[in-house]
Design an enzyme around this catalytic site. Structure first.
Site, mmCIF file in Angstrom:
data_model
loop_
_atom_site.group_PDB
_atom_site.id
_atom_site.type_symbol
_atom_site.label_atom_id
_atom_site.label_comp_id
_atom_site.label_asym_id
_atom_site.label_seq_id
_atom_site.Cartn_x
_atom_site.Cartn_y
_atom_site.Cartn_z
ATOM 1 N N THR A 169 0.841 -1.198 0.000
ATOM 2 C CA THR A 169 0.000 0.000 0.000
ATOM 3 C C THR A 169 0.877 1.248 0.000
ATOM 4 O O THR A 169 0.642 2.189 -0.769
ATOM 5 C CB THR A 169 -0.915 0.013 1.242
ATOM 6 O OG1 THR A 169 -1.710 -1.170 1.242
ATOM 7 C CG2 THR A 169 -1.815 1.229 1.242
ATOM 8 N N GLN A 221 -5.871 -2.103 -2.560
ATOM 9 C CA GLN A 221 -5.209 -0.847 -2.185
ATOM 10 C C GLN A 221 -4.402 -0.296 -3.355
ATOM 11 O O GLN A 221 -3.531 -0.990 -3.899
ATOM 12 C CB GLN A 221 -4.300 -1.060 -0.987
ATOM 13 C CG GLN A 221 -5.020 -1.483 0.291
ATOM 14 C CD GLN A 221 -5.083 -2.983 0.479
ATOM 15 O OE1 GLN A 221 -5.048 -3.749 -0.490
ATOM 16 N NE2 GLN A 221 -5.161 -3.426 1.726
ATOM 17 N N GLN A 249 -9.922 2.171 -3.686
ATOM 18 C CA GLN A 249 -9.553 1.866 -2.305
ATOM 19 C C GLN A 249 -8.258 2.580 -1.939
ATOM 20 O O GLN A 249 -7.275 2.524 -2.679
ATOM 21 C CB GLN A 249 -9.387 0.353 -2.110
ATOM 22 C CG GLN A 249 -9.054 -0.034 -0.673
ATOM 23 C CD GLN A 249 -9.113 -1.530 -0.422
ATOM 24 O OE1 GLN A 249 -9.617 -2.273 -1.247
ATOM 25 N NE2 GLN A 249 -8.610 -1.964 0.720
ATOM 26 N N ASP A 250 -8.287 3.277 -0.777
ATOM 27 C CA ASP A 250 -7.084 3.955 -0.247
ATOM 28 C C ASP A 250 -6.600 5.082 -1.158
ATOM 29 O O ASP A 250 -5.410 5.175 -1.478
ATOM 30 C CB ASP A 250 -5.953 2.942 -0.026
ATOM 31 C CG ASP A 250 -6.223 2.019 1.144
ATOM 32 O OD1 ASP A 250 -7.321 2.079 1.696
ATOM 33 O OD2 ASP A 250 -5.344 1.217 1.470
ATOM 34 N N ASP A 296 -12.097 2.918 2.584
ATOM 35 C CA ASP A 296 -11.041 3.587 3.371
ATOM 36 C C ASP A 296 -10.325 4.654 2.552
ATOM 37 O O ASP A 296 -9.099 4.770 2.599
ATOM 38 C CB ASP A 296 -10.015 2.557 3.867
ATOM 39 C CG ASP A 296 -10.641 1.403 4.621
ATOM 40 O OD1 ASP A 296 -11.734 1.578 5.185
ATOM 41 O OD2 ASP A 296 -10.036 0.306 4.637
ATOM 42 N N ARG A 318 -14.211 3.817 9.708
ATOM 43 C CA ARG A 318 -14.057 2.648 10.572
ATOM 44 C C ARG A 318 -12.660 2.694 11.185
ATOM 45 O O ARG A 318 -11.737 3.292 10.613
ATOM 46 C CB ARG A 318 -14.276 1.353 9.797
ATOM 47 C CG ARG A 318 -13.318 1.121 8.632
ATOM 48 C CD ARG A 318 -13.555 -0.240 8.005
ATOM 49 N NE ARG A 318 -12.677 -0.487 6.858
ATOM 50 C CZ ARG A 318 -12.497 -1.685 6.315
ATOM 51 N NH1 ARG A 318 -13.109 -2.735 6.810
ATOM 52 N NH2 ARG A 318 -11.694 -1.833 5.281
ATOM 53 N N TRP A 358 -9.200 1.754 11.818
ATOM 54 C CA TRP A 358 -8.084 0.944 11.319
ATOM 55 C C TRP A 358 -7.170 0.515 12.460
ATOM 56 O O TRP A 358 -6.673 -0.605 12.499
ATOM 57 C CB TRP A 358 -7.315 1.765 10.280
ATOM 58 C CG TRP A 358 -6.160 1.063 9.646
ATOM 59 C CD1 TRP A 358 -5.996 -0.275 9.466
ATOM 60 C CD2 TRP A 358 -4.999 1.682 9.081
ATOM 61 N NE1 TRP A 358 -4.803 -0.533 8.817
ATOM 62 C CE2 TRP A 358 -4.175 0.650 8.576
ATOM 63 C CE3 TRP A 358 -4.583 3.004 8.932
ATOM 64 C CZ2 TRP A 358 -2.957 0.907 7.945
ATOM 65 C CZ3 TRP A 358 -3.382 3.266 8.298
ATOM 66 C CH2 TRP A 358 -2.579 2.218 7.820
#
Length: 592
Positions: A356, A386, A408-409, A430, A498, A500
């Site tokens: 990531t 990610q 994502q990310d 996220d 949320r 992490w």
């Protein structure tokens, strides 16, 4: 898809010579791995227990015991100093305990760096991602050493060279970043089961360093909080600052003229920052009409450790590259031709073998990084997991009129103090995450359509220590959805965030929240993990998705009703914006 099989099946199809060759290589790699484990664990264990030969005098014992009592790992705090006879003899005050503990921590980080470097040299037995993850570890540990040495220098002059509040925020930021870096190293080995054996090699050393940093941070926070409280008590009878000063410290600084410049910015500063009128240091143009054809070439040619702003003008075009603004490239500014015209794009992702951390299209680490009128993009798509568009570890960094687009990310607010104004961030899972002290102000934050069965999470904040001065603040912004999600959003639940990590902190202030956000507002990470320790706050938000009557009932979630509490999360207070945002040339608001 990988097929099941083991060493026996693998060897069956090979010649005897190849079998022996592969076996020798595997054995050699295993021995090196075991040696690395022994080296790291031995180094950790050698620092755990105090030597029986060291007897502390009563005064030193009392000071050390008292100082360590407020840390999260008091036994480790005590033993690391008490086991070092030379260091223990120098302890005559609580500040001595901090400085001694910091010196010991630096030594531990150096030990880890060389142990991991040795491990990285045994690349024959490692996967592509493991090699990348080890490189990430070396990079982040190197940054940790810089952070701790800077903290060391800052402590030497404390509290004389800066205001107490500035000293406190700088020191807490440095230690917070050091802790985050240890987590980042380990996170690189959490994408695949094959990563677990390397993670096991590293975890003892990384956790040991993280706990040492945590203890130093706790003691620094205690010292600076005490000193600031005493200073406020002494000053409680003095007169307040003038109305003009108050406006600059707490007021609205977002007013701009017809050219988009803050009205309060001086003509000299405008000339310095206005790269479009010939003051750019270099020009990047894909068509060859500038000094460089790629952004990476321009960054590489920029001076190291510049103390003045170095402006890289990026002309309209699509730049297909991964750009790394390393820690040595300080005070760099990217200036585009408009977010729709200047696009830096790439597609690194975890599914294809990246970590990531390393997947970022643009990574900005050198302090003082600025960007305006640019799109940062990762086109890997929702199926590649990610895939970061922009990663920021640059302290005192700011972004104006920029787009961050991925799935994502999308935006990795990795560490240190960051500010985003009038930006667009779009993604799915996220899509704003990390452990910086980050304030997003007057931004559009849009969930996109994810893959079937996925849920959207606007944030996944990664604070691991309650003393870290980190968190994600979304202020005076708009949380909504892109057109591809809007018509089907009932099929793809979207949440504000949320947890992490255990002390995840996200605050939404005075923001318009559309009905894309489900009534519960927030989502679990894994069962009951972090629900009691997280810090999720909402304050005076508006819009169809802002109703808090059906929000989660976790211990860590709260609706803020106090103005004083809300003010803790303004740009002026949360990231000390009054001391540095005016120098960016970007509009901003320090107050609520």
């Amino acid at each position: 898809m990988k097929k099941p099989g083991g060493a026996r099946e693998f060897l069956a199809g090979m010649s005897e010579t190849n079998k022996r060759k592969k076996l020798y290589q595997a054995l050699f790699a295993t021995l090196l791995l075991v040696a690395a484990v022994i080296g790291i664990v031995a180094g950790v264990n050698s620092r755990k227990a105090p030597s029986n030969d060291v007897v502390l005098d009563p005064t030193t014992h009392a000071i050390l015991k008292s100082s360590c009592s407020i840390t999260r790992f008091p036994e480790l705090c005590y033993s690391t100093v008490a086991s070092n006879a030379g260091a223990a003899k120098r302890v005559r005050s609580p500040r001595d305990v901090i400085e001694t503990s910091l010196n010991i921590t630096i030594t531990a980080v150096e030990h880890n760096y060389f142990a991991i470097k040795r491990l990285a040299e045994t690349r024959k037995g490692l996967t592509k991602r493991e090699k990348t993850a080890l490189h990430d570890c070396l990079e982040t540990i190197d940054e940790t050493l810089d952070d701790l040495r800077e903290a060391q220098d800052d402590l030497h002059v404390y509290p004389n060279k800066k205001s107490l509040s500035q000293h406190a925020d700088d020191l807490k930021t440095l230690l917070s970043a050091a802790i985050t870096n240890q987590e980042t190293c380990l996170d690189g080995f959490s994408h695949d089961k094959a990563d677990e054996k390397v993670r096991k090699v590293l975890i003892a050393g990384e956790v040991h360093v993280e706990r040492l940093c945590s203890n130093v941070l706790a003691m620094i926070k205690n010292m600076t909080d005490t000193d600031i409280a005493a200073e406020r008590l002494r000053a409680s009878g003095t007169s307040s600052t003038s109305g003009t000063d108050n406006r600059k410290l707490l007021g609205d600084m977002t007013a701009v003229d017809e050219h988009g410049w803050p009205e309060w910015l001086s003509a000299a500063d405008r000339r310095l920052l206005q790269s479009g009128s010939g003051t750019a240091n270099v020009v990047v143009a894909a068509d060859g009409s500038g000094d460089y054809r790629t952004v990476s070439e321009a960054v590489k040619a920029a001076p190291d450790n510049s103390k003045t702003r170095y402006v890289i003008r990026i002309k309209a075009g699509v730049y297909r590259e991964n750009v790394d603004v390393s820690k040595k490239k300080k005070n760099i500014m990217f200036w585009g031709d408009g977010r729709k015209n200047t696009i830096i794009t790439a597609s690194r992702n975890v599914v294809d073998g990246s970590t990531t951390f390393n997947s970022a299209t643009v990574a900005a680490v050198g302090s003082g990084f600025l960007a305006r009128d640019i799109t940062f993009q990762n086109t890997a798509g929702p199926s590649k997991h990610q895939a970061v568009a922009l990663r920021v570890g640059s302290d005192l960094s700011a972004f104006y009129q920029c787009d961050m687009l991925a799935y994502q990310d999308t935006l990795y607010v990795h560490s240190n103090r960051q500010f985003y104004i009038n930006c667009l961030v779009a993604g799915t899972v996220d899509f704003i995450f990390g452990n910086a002290g980050a304030v997003l102000q007057d931004c559009d934050i849009h969930a996109r359509r994810p893959n079937s069965g996925q849920k959207n999470m606007v944030t996944a904040q990664g604070r691991v220590d309650p003393n870290q001065n980190t968190g994600i603040v979304i202020h005076k912004s708009r949380i909504g959805s892109t057109s591809d999600l809007r018509t089907v959003q009932s099929s793809f639940p979207t949440y504000l965030g949320r947890p992490w990590k255990a002390y995840s902190r996200t605050v939404i202030l005075k923001t318009d929240i559309s009905d894309v956000i489900v009534p519960a507002g927030w989502h679990e990470w894994d069962g009951s993990f972090a629900l009691n320790t997280l810090v999720y706050r909402e304050y005076q938000n508006t819009g169809a998705g802002s109703d808090t009557s059906r929000r989660v009932t976790w211990k860590g979630y709260k609706v803020i009703t106090s103005v004083n509490e809300a003010q803790q999360y303004t740009a002026g207070n949360f990231i000390s914006g009054g001391s540095w945002l005016s120098g960016t040339g970007f509009p901003f608001s320090l107050g609520l």
